[in-house]
Design a protein around this motif. Structure first.
Motif, short mmCIF file in Angstrom:
data_model
loop_
_atom_site.label_atom_id
_atom_site.label_comp_id
_atom_site.label_asym_id
_atom_site.label_seq_id
_atom_site.Cartn_x
_atom_site.Cartn_y
_atom_site.Cartn_z
N ARG A 86 0.82 -1.22 0.00
CA ARG A 86 0.00 0.00 0.00
C ARG A 86 0.85 1.27 0.00
NH1 ARG A 86 -5.03 -1.40 4.09
NH2 ARG A 86 -6.35 -2.21 2.43
N ASN A 87 2.16 1.11 -0.12
CA ASN A 87 3.10 2.24 -0.12
C ASN A 87 3.05 3.05 1.18
OD1 ASN A 87 4.26 1.76 -2.67
ND2 ASN A 87 2.45 2.64 -3.64
N ASP A 88 2.74 2.38 2.28
CA ASP A 88 2.78 2.99 3.60
C ASP A 88 4.02 2.48 4.31
OD1 ASP A 88 2.36 4.11 6.07
OD2 ASP A 88 0.38 3.21 6.40
N ALA A 89 5.18 2.98 3.85
CA ALA A 89 6.47 2.49 4.35
C ALA A 89 6.66 2.79 5.83
CB ALA A 89 7.60 3.10 3.53
N GLU A 90 6.11 3.89 6.29
CA GLU A 90 6.27 4.24 7.71
C GLU A 90 5.60 3.20 8.61
OE1 GLU A 90 4.87 7.83 10.61
OE2 GLU A 90 5.64 8.40 8.63
N GLU A 91 4.37 2.85 8.31
CA GLU A 91 3.65 1.84 9.10
C GLU A 91 4.31 0.48 8.94
OE1 GLU A 91 0.77 0.22 11.71
OE2 GLU A 91 1.37 2.28 11.33
N ALA A 92 4.73 0.15 7.73
CA ALA A 92 5.40 -1.13 7.49
C ALA A 92 6.68 -1.22 8.31
CB ALA A 92 5.70 -1.30 6.00
N THR A 93 7.44 -0.14 8.35
CA THR A 93 8.69 -0.13 9.12
C THR A 93 8.41 -0.30 10.60
OG1 THR A 93 9.72 1.28 7.45
CG2 THR A 93 10.79 1.19 9.61
N GLN A 94 7.39 0.36 11.08
CA GLN A 94 7.03 0.25 12.51
C GLN A 94 6.64 -1.20 12.85
OE1 GLN A 94 3.93 2.95 13.71
NE2 GLN A 94 3.86 2.14 15.79
N LEU A 95 5.84 -1.82 12.02
CA LEU A 95 5.42 -3.20 12.26
C LEU A 95 6.61 -4.16 12.17
CD1 LEU A 95 2.13 -3.09 10.18
CD2 LEU A 95 2.27 -3.44 12.66
N MET A 96 7.48 -3.97 11.17
CA MET A 96 8.66 -4.83 11.04
C MET A 96 9.60 -4.65 12.23
SD MET A 96 8.84 -7.03 8.65
CE MET A 96 10.53 -7.43 9.05
N SER A 97 9.75 -3.43 12.69
CA SER A 97 10.61 -3.17 13.85
C SER A 97 10.11 -3.89 15.08
CB SER A 97 10.71 -1.67 14.13
OG SER A 97 11.37 -1.00 13.10
N GLU A 98 8.81 -3.85 15.28
CA GLU A 98 8.22 -4.54 16.44
C GLU A 98 8.41 -6.05 16.31
OE1 GLU A 98 6.70 -5.21 20.05
OE2 GLU A 98 7.22 -3.25 19.22
N SER A 99 8.18 -6.58 15.12
CA SER A 99 8.39 -8.00 14.89
C SER A 99 9.84 -8.39 15.15
CB SER A 99 8.00 -8.36 13.46
OG SER A 99 8.34 -9.69 13.18
N LEU A 100 10.75 -7.59 14.66
CA LEU A 100 12.17 -7.88 14.82
C LEU A 100 12.59 -7.83 16.29
CD1 LEU A 100 14.53 -8.69 13.11
CD2 LEU A 100 15.00 -6.28 12.68
N LYS A 101 12.02 -6.93 17.06
CA LYS A 101 12.30 -6.88 18.50
C LYS A 101 11.87 -8.17 19.18
CE LYS A 101 11.71 -1.91 19.02
NZ LYS A 101 10.82 -0.86 19.53
N ILE A 102 10.69 -8.64 18.84
CA ILE A 102 10.18 -9.88 19.42
C ILE A 102 11.07 -11.05 19.03
CG2 ILE A 102 8.25 -11.52 19.43
CD1 ILE A 102 6.41 -9.03 18.86
N LYS A 103 11.38 -11.16 17.75
CA LYS A 103 12.20 -12.27 17.26
C LYS A 103 13.61 -12.23 17.86
CE LYS A 103 9.89 -13.42 12.98
NZ LYS A 103 10.08 -13.67 11.55
N THR A 104 14.15 -11.04 18.04
CA THR A 104 15.48 -10.92 18.64
C THR A 104 15.47 -11.38 20.09
OG1 THR A 104 16.03 -9.10 17.14
CG2 THR A 104 17.37 -9.30 19.12
N ARG A 105 14.40 -11.07 20.82
CA ARG A 105 14.27 -11.56 22.20
C ARG A 105 14.19 -13.08 22.23
NH1 ARG A 105 9.79 -7.95 23.04
NH2 ARG A 105 10.77 -5.91 23.12
N ILE A 106 13.55 -13.65 21.24
CA ILE A 106 13.37 -15.11 21.20
C ILE A 106 14.66 -15.81 20.75
CG2 ILE A 106 12.16 -17.00 20.03
CD1 ILE A 106 9.69 -15.07 19.95
N TYR A 107 15.25 -15.34 19.66
CA TYR A 107 16.38 -16.03 19.05
C TYR A 107 17.75 -15.52 19.49
CZ TYR A 107 12.97 -17.89 15.70
OH TYR A 107 11.91 -18.53 15.10
#
Length: 177
Positions: A86-107
């Motif tokens: 949808r070309n909403d890079a700001e929201e996409a970046t925010q969601l990916m950042s949150e996902s990456l934080k979770i995955k980093t805590r796990i892995y």
């Protein structure tokens, strides 16, 4: 995965029907089916319905497993992909950042399972014109994969890195002429 969206929809509908005979639509057992429905809607181009289903799946996963669970992170990445389209890079970046934080805590900070997430972040930063941030994630990806002994994964990652780096170059060349 085979691209037969009609057949996938029929089979998913049958599976959901079977599940609904045994559990409630809002149950944690239904969340994977809702997520697959969202993926199917995304592939069909029905982004509004896909977003609704992703949000429903996310709500169920957060309620059932918490906001720091791997399934929650995976849904956040799917939602980021949708916002990217949808070309909403700001929201996409925010969601990916949150996902990456979770995955980093796990892995942990450096784990091969983070490579695809790092590549997604690189794509988003490239799309936003943030070359340094893009290169940071590309470097993490190539460093991690170079330590692996899986040549197939290595080839896949290096191919994606090259595609990300080339993204936007054709448009620049056309504009210059």
């Amino acid at each position: 995965r085979q691209g037969d969206l009609q057949q996938a929809e029929v089979i998913l509908s049958q599976a959901v029907g079977i599940m609904l005979n045994h559990c409630d639509l809002q149950s944690k057992e239904m969340a994977p089916f809702i997520l697959e429905s969202a993926n199917l809607q995304f592939e069909k181009g029905d982004l509004d319905q896909a977003q609704d289903n992703y949000q429903t799946a996310l709500d169920i996963y957060e309620q059932s497993y918490g906001s720091q669970h791997l399934m929650t992170a995976n849904v956040l990445e799917k939602m980021a992909r949708l916002h990217t389209v949808r070309n909403d890079a700001e929201e996409a970046t925010q969601l990916m950042s949150e996902s990456l934080k979770i995955k980093t805590r796990i892995y942990g900070r450096y784990h091969p399972r983070l490579i695809d997430s790092w590549l997604s972040m690189a794509r988003l930063y490239k799309q936003q014109g943030q070359s340094e941030r893009c290169e940071y994630y590309l470097a993490k990806s190539t460093e991690m994969v170079s330590n692996m002994r899986n040549v197939v994964t290595m080839a896949r990652v290096y191919e994606q890195v090259n595609q990300i780096r080339k993204q936007g170059l054709i448009a620049s060349a056309i504009i210059v002429n």
